[in-house]
Design a protein around this motif. Structure first.
Motif, PDB file in Angstrom:
ATOM      1  N   ILE A 172       0.835  -1.205   0.000  1.00  0.00           N
ATOM      2  CA  ILE A 172       0.000   0.000   0.000  1.00  0.00           C
ATOM      3  C   ILE A 172       0.870   1.255   0.000  1.00  0.00           C
ATOM      4  O   ILE A 172       0.521   2.263  -0.620  1.00  0.00           O
ATOM      5  N   ASP A 173       2.020   1.187   0.674  1.00  0.00           N
ATOM      6  CA  ASP A 173       2.934   2.333   0.726  1.00  0.00           C
ATOM      7  C   ASP A 173       3.346   2.779  -0.676  1.00  0.00           C
ATOM      8  O   ASP A 173       3.410   3.984  -0.970  1.00  0.00           O
ATOM      9  N   GLY A 174       3.655   1.831  -1.545  1.00  0.00           N
ATOM     10  CA  GLY A 174       3.922   2.147  -2.939  1.00  0.00           C
ATOM     11  C   GLY A 174       5.372   2.332  -3.311  1.00  0.00           C
ATOM     12  O   GLY A 174       5.738   2.200  -4.480  1.00  0.00           O
ATOM     13  N   ARG A 175       6.230   2.647  -2.332  1.00  0.00           N
ATOM     14  CA  ARG A 175       7.633   2.890  -2.666  1.00  0.00           C
ATOM     15  C   ARG A 175       8.355   1.629  -3.112  1.00  0.00           C
ATOM     16  O   ARG A 175       9.406   1.700  -3.744  1.00  0.00           O
ATOM     17  N   ILE A 176       7.789   0.460  -2.808  1.00  0.00           N
ATOM     18  CA  ILE A 176       8.426  -0.788  -3.192  1.00  0.00           C
ATOM     19  C   ILE A 176       8.516  -0.916  -4.709  1.00  0.00           C
ATOM     20  O   ILE A 176       9.451  -1.522  -5.249  1.00  0.00           O
ATOM     21  N   ALA A 177       7.549  -0.328  -5.435  1.00  0.00           N
ATOM     22  CA  ALA A 177       7.582  -0.393  -6.901  1.00  0.00           C
ATOM     23  C   ALA A 177       8.787   0.360  -7.451  1.00  0.00           C
ATOM     24  O   ALA A 177       9.478  -0.119  -8.367  1.00  0.00           O
ATOM     25  N   ASP A 178       9.079   1.539  -6.903  1.00  0.00           N
ATOM     26  CA  ASP A 178      10.247   2.302  -7.353  1.00  0.00           C
ATOM     27  C   ASP A 178      11.552   1.608  -6.984  1.00  0.00           C
ATOM     28  O   ASP A 178      12.522   1.624  -7.753  1.00  0.00           O
ATOM     29  N   ILE A 179      11.569   0.970  -5.802  1.00  0.00           N
ATOM     30  CA  ILE A 179      12.780   0.263  -5.390  1.00  0.00           C
ATOM     31  C   ILE A 179      13.036  -0.933  -6.309  1.00  0.00           C
ATOM     32  O   ILE A 179      14.168  -1.191  -6.715  1.00  0.00           O
ATOM     33  N   CYS A 180      11.966  -1.666  -6.656  1.00  0.00           N
ATOM     34  CA  CYS A 180      12.126  -2.793  -7.576  1.00  0.00           C
ATOM     35  C   CYS A 180      12.583  -2.325  -8.950  1.00  0.00           C
ATOM     36  O   CYS A 180      13.421  -2.965  -9.598  1.00  0.00           O
ATOM     37  N   GLN A 181      12.042  -1.201  -9.399  1.00  0.00           N
ATOM     38  CA  GLN A 181      12.414  -0.682 -10.713  1.00  0.00           C
ATOM     39  C   GLN A 181      13.874  -0.241 -10.748  1.00  0.00           C
ATOM     40  O   GLN A 181      14.540  -0.354 -11.779  1.00  0.00           O
ATOM     41  N   SER A 182      14.371   0.225  -9.616  1.00  0.00           N
ATOM     42  CA  SER A 182      15.767   0.664  -9.563  1.00  0.00           C
ATOM     43  C   SER A 182      16.748  -0.500  -9.551  1.00  0.00           C
ATOM     44  O   SER A 182      17.940  -0.307  -9.781  1.00  0.00           O
ATOM     45  N   GLY A 183      16.267  -1.724  -9.269  1.00  0.00           N
ATOM     46  CA  GLY A 183      17.135  -2.896  -9.300  1.00  0.00           C
ATOM     47  C   GLY A 183      17.864  -3.191  -8.013  1.00  0.00           C
ATOM     48  O   GLY A 183      18.790  -4.011  -8.002  1.00  0.00           O
ATOM     49  N   PHE A 184      17.461  -2.571  -6.907  1.00  0.00           N
ATOM     50  CA  PHE A 184      18.140  -2.817  -5.636  1.00  0.00           C
ATOM     51  C   PHE A 184      17.670  -4.100  -4.949  1.00  0.00           C
ATOM     52  O   PHE A 184      18.338  -4.587  -4.046  1.00  0.00           O
ATOM     53  N   LEU A 185      16.524  -4.632  -5.358  1.00  0.00           N
ATOM     54  CA  LEU A 185      16.018  -5.883  -4.785  1.00  0.00           C
ATOM     55  C   LEU A 185      16.282  -7.015  -5.760  1.00  0.00           C
ATOM     56  O   LEU A 185      15.755  -7.011  -6.881  1.00  0.00           O
ATOM     57  N   GLU A 186      17.084  -7.996  -5.346  1.00  0.00           N
ATOM     58  CA  GLU A 186      17.383  -9.147  -6.180  1.00  0.00           C
ATOM     59  C   GLU A 186      16.602 -10.357  -5.687  1.00  0.00           C
ATOM     60  O   GLU A 186      16.199 -10.426  -4.534  1.00  0.00           O
ATOM     61  N   GLY A 187      16.440 -11.320  -6.575  1.00  0.00           N
ATOM     62  CA  GLY A 187      15.721 -12.538  -6.220  1.00  0.00           C
ATOM     63  C   GLY A 187      14.237 -12.414  -6.483  1.00  0.00           C
ATOM     64  O   GLY A 187      13.721 -11.334  -6.804  1.00  0.00           O
ATOM     65  N   PRO A 188      13.508 -13.499  -6.325  1.00  0.00           N
ATOM     66  CA  PRO A 188      12.065 -13.482  -6.590  1.00  0.00           C
ATOM     67  C   PRO A 188      11.290 -12.698  -5.536  1.00  0.00           C
ATOM     68  O   PRO A 188      11.631 -12.696  -4.360  1.00  0.00           O
ATOM     69  N   LEU A 189      10.251 -12.008  -5.992  1.00  0.00           N
ATOM     70  CA  LEU A 189       9.328 -11.310  -5.101  1.00  0.00           C
ATOM     71  C   LEU A 189       8.113 -12.209  -4.895  1.00  0.00           C
ATOM     72  O   LEU A 189       7.415 -12.561  -5.852  1.00  0.00           O
ATOM     73  N   VAL A 190       7.857 -12.583  -3.650  1.00  0.00           N
ATOM     74  CA  VAL A 190       6.771 -13.508  -3.315  1.00  0.00           C
ATOM     75  C   VAL A 190       5.613 -12.713  -2.720  1.00  0.00           C
ATOM     76  O   VAL A 190       5.795 -11.956  -1.757  1.00  0.00           O
ATOM     77  N   ILE A 191       4.443 -12.881  -3.314  1.00  0.00           N
ATOM     78  CA  ILE A 191       3.225 -12.237  -2.818  1.00  0.00           C
ATOM     79  C   ILE A 191       2.287 -13.338  -2.335  1.00  0.00           C
ATOM     80  O   ILE A 191       1.719 -14.072  -3.146  1.00  0.00           O
ATOM     81  N   PRO A 192       2.121 -13.511  -1.025  1.00  0.00           N
ATOM     82  CA  PRO A 192       1.253 -14.585  -0.525  1.00  0.00           C
ATOM     83  C   PRO A 192      -0.208 -14.342  -0.893  1.00  0.00           C
ATOM     84  O   PRO A 192      -0.653 -13.193  -1.029  1.00  0.00           O
ATOM     85  N   ALA A 193      -0.946 -15.428  -1.024  1.00  0.00           N
ATOM     86  CA  ALA A 193      -2.369 -15.325  -1.362  1.00  0.00           C
ATOM     87  C   ALA A 193      -3.148 -14.643  -0.248  1.00  0.00           C
ATOM     88  O   ALA A 193      -4.112 -13.920  -0.515  1.00  0.00           O
ATOM     89  N   PHE A 194      -2.748 -14.851   1.023  1.00  0.00           N
ATOM     90  CA  PHE A 194      -3.487 -14.220   2.115  1.00  0.00           C
ATOM     91  C   PHE A 194      -3.256 -12.710   2.152  1.00  0.00           C
ATOM     92  O   PHE A 194      -4.107 -11.964   2.639  1.00  0.00           O
ATOM     93  N   VAL A 195      -2.129 -12.230   1.606  1.00  0.00           N
ATOM     94  CA  VAL A 195      -1.920 -10.785   1.479  1.00  0.00           C
ATOM     95  C   VAL A 195      -2.842 -10.215   0.406  1.00  0.00           C
ATOM     96  O   VAL A 195      -3.429  -9.133   0.572  1.00  0.00           O
ATOM     97  N   LEU A 196      -2.971 -10.925  -0.714  1.00  0.00           N
ATOM     98  CA  LEU A 196      -3.913 -10.495  -1.748  1.00  0.00           C
ATOM     99  C   LEU A 196      -5.336 -10.458  -1.216  1.00  0.00           C
ATOM    100  O   LEU A 196      -6.106  -9.547  -1.531  1.00  0.00           O
ATOM    101  N   GLU A 197      -5.691 -11.455  -0.403  1.00  0.00           N
ATOM    102  CA  GLU A 197      -7.037 -11.485   0.176  1.00  0.00           C
ATOM    103  C   GLU A 197      -7.257 -10.305   1.109  1.00  0.00           C
ATOM    104  O   GLU A 197      -8.336  -9.692   1.115  1.00  0.00           O
ATOM    105  N   GLU A 198      -6.247  -9.958   1.902  1.00  0.00           N
ATOM    106  CA  GLU A 198      -6.374  -8.806   2.792  1.00  0.00           C
ATOM    107  C   GLU A 198      -6.505  -7.511   1.989  1.00  0.00           C
ATOM    108  O   GLU A 198      -7.301  -6.634   2.339  1.00  0.00           O
ATOM    109  N   LEU A 199      -5.746  -7.381   0.908  1.00  0.00           N
ATOM    110  CA  LEU A 199      -5.869  -6.199   0.049  1.00  0.00           C
ATOM    111  C   LEU A 199      -7.268  -6.106  -0.560  1.00  0.00           C
ATOM    112  O   LEU A 199      -7.836  -5.011  -0.678  1.00  0.00           O
ATOM    113  N   ARG A 200      -7.810  -7.247  -0.939  1.00  0.00           N
ATOM    114  CA  ARG A 200      -9.155  -7.237  -1.526  1.00  0.00           C
ATOM    115  C   ARG A 200     -10.190  -6.789  -0.499  1.00  0.00           C
ATOM    116  O   ARG A 200     -11.099  -6.011  -0.815  1.00  0.00           O
TER     117      ARG A 200
END
Length: 365
Positions: A172-200
């Motif tokens: 929800i914060d949103g800054r994670i998208a810019d950090i990912c785009q900058s390439g500072f986060l390596e490895g797979p990004l895992v989004i749990p299904a229960f997090v998606l359910e909470e967002l919904r």
């Protein structure tokens, strides 16, 4: 169905009774009365076995079937509410325990009835111990990389490629998208299904603010998925009885990953449980430019401070600046000199005074 079931059970009971008669034919033939019947005793025995077995199957069979049905329904309901990891790890431990019990009890067959009882006890004991130990150690069992020695773990890849598990708050914060785009986060990004359910649920909230935050989080996820090829959705249920934060920490242990969040409380709980955390707020504080006392900067005063005569301004990165004597310059841009810097858990505060006031003080000295 009940009538057909009774007929089947009656037939089964009759067959069982016949089998018992044929197996114990020698003992039955020793009875004097049956011996006097002559060659007809076999027919009498067979008829008696069929009638007795059929009668037992007709009367007792439905009761046993009802008990068995209730037992199956109870076991099925318990299995449906049991996490998949518990089932898998428990099955593995049970199999290992039964194999060990079989190997230990192989040489006990020569002890007669006592050996049989001992083998049954060993089988039950080792099976139960294997089941309990495997359930308690399920996190390690379901994480095969934890079985490897430290050198082999290092060969398989550096620690930086561990999966990064995203928290609801950081999405929800949103800054994670810019950090990912900058390439500072390596490895797979895992989004749990229960997090998606909470967002919904947040996006469907009746509160306008919550609804907007939830929709913003979903938009951020869509942006990350379009820009990153390493986004993974974890569909498996961790434990339905846990809260979202507890599920995140448990999933991080299972996947041997790191939790990405900006939740201060979750960060502290993760430290206590030994789960590595990447806090976006700590990253933001770390990359802020260093400001030393005596430096000059230009600040736009927007409101008054808590103390008398103070004015409040902000830098582009959101850092708050408290200007002594800046209250009368609200709405204006003034030059100030930094006097001190205060670092807190919530962020950084800069205390300054007007440059003109500093010049007057210098001349007075």
């Amino acid at each position: 169905m009940d009538r057909i079931l009774r007929q089947v059970l009656t037939a089964v009971g009759a067959l069982v009774g016949l089998g018992v008669v044929l197996r114990n034919h020698t003992a039955w033939s020793a009875w004097p009365m049956l011996h006097a019947i002559g060659h007809a005793r076999e027919g009498v025995l067979i008829a008696a076995g069929l009638v007795a077995g059929g009668l037992v199957g007709y009367l007792v069979g439905p009761i046993l079937v009802a008990w068995a049905t209730r037992a199956v329904v109870w076991v099925e309901s318990r299995l449906q509410h049991t996490p998949t990891q518990d089932l898998l790890s428990g099955s593995i431990g049970l199999i290992v325990g039964l194999v060990i019990a079989f190997l230990v009890g192989t040489d006990l067959s020569g002890l007669g009835p006592f050996g049989t009882i001992l083998r049954v006890a060993i089988t039950i004991g080792f099976g139960y111990v294997g089941l309990r130990v495997s359930i308690r150690r399920k996190d390690d069992i379901m994480r095969p990389q934890s079985w490897l020695p430290a050198r082999m773990k290092h060969r398989n890849g550096p620690e930086s490629i561990k999966p990064k598990i995203l928290d609801t708050s950081v999405i929800i914060d949103g800054r994670i998208a810019d950090i990912c785009q900058s390439g500072f986060l390596e490895g797979p990004l895992v989004i749990p299904a229960f997090v998606l359910e909470e967002l919904r649920h947040i996006a469907d909230s009746a509160d306008v603010l919550k609804r907007n935050r939830g929709r913003r989080g979903l938009d951020i996820l869509n942006r990350i998925q379009k820009e990153q090829n390493s986004v993974q959705i974890y569909e498996r249920e961790v434990d339905p009885n846990m809260e979202v934060d507890s599920k995140l920490l448990k999933l991080a242990k299972i996947l041997d990953g790191k939790v990405v969040t900006n939740d201060f409380n979750l960060n502290k709980v993760a430290e206590l449980q030994g789960v590595p955390v990447l806090n976006i707020n700590e990253l933001a504080n770390a990359v802020k430019p260093v400001v030393l006392p005596g430096e000059e900067m230009v600040v736009h005063i927007i409101k008054d401070g808590k103390e008398s005569g103070q004015g409040i301004g902000y830098l582009d990165d959101g850092t708050m600046i408290v200007v002594d004597g800046g209250r009368k310059f609200i709405g204006q841009t003034v030059a100030v000199l930094v006097t001190s810097v205060l670092q807190t858990a919530a962020g950084r505060m800069i205390f300054a005074k007007l440059k003109s006031q500093a010049g007057v003080e210098a001349e007075a000295r």
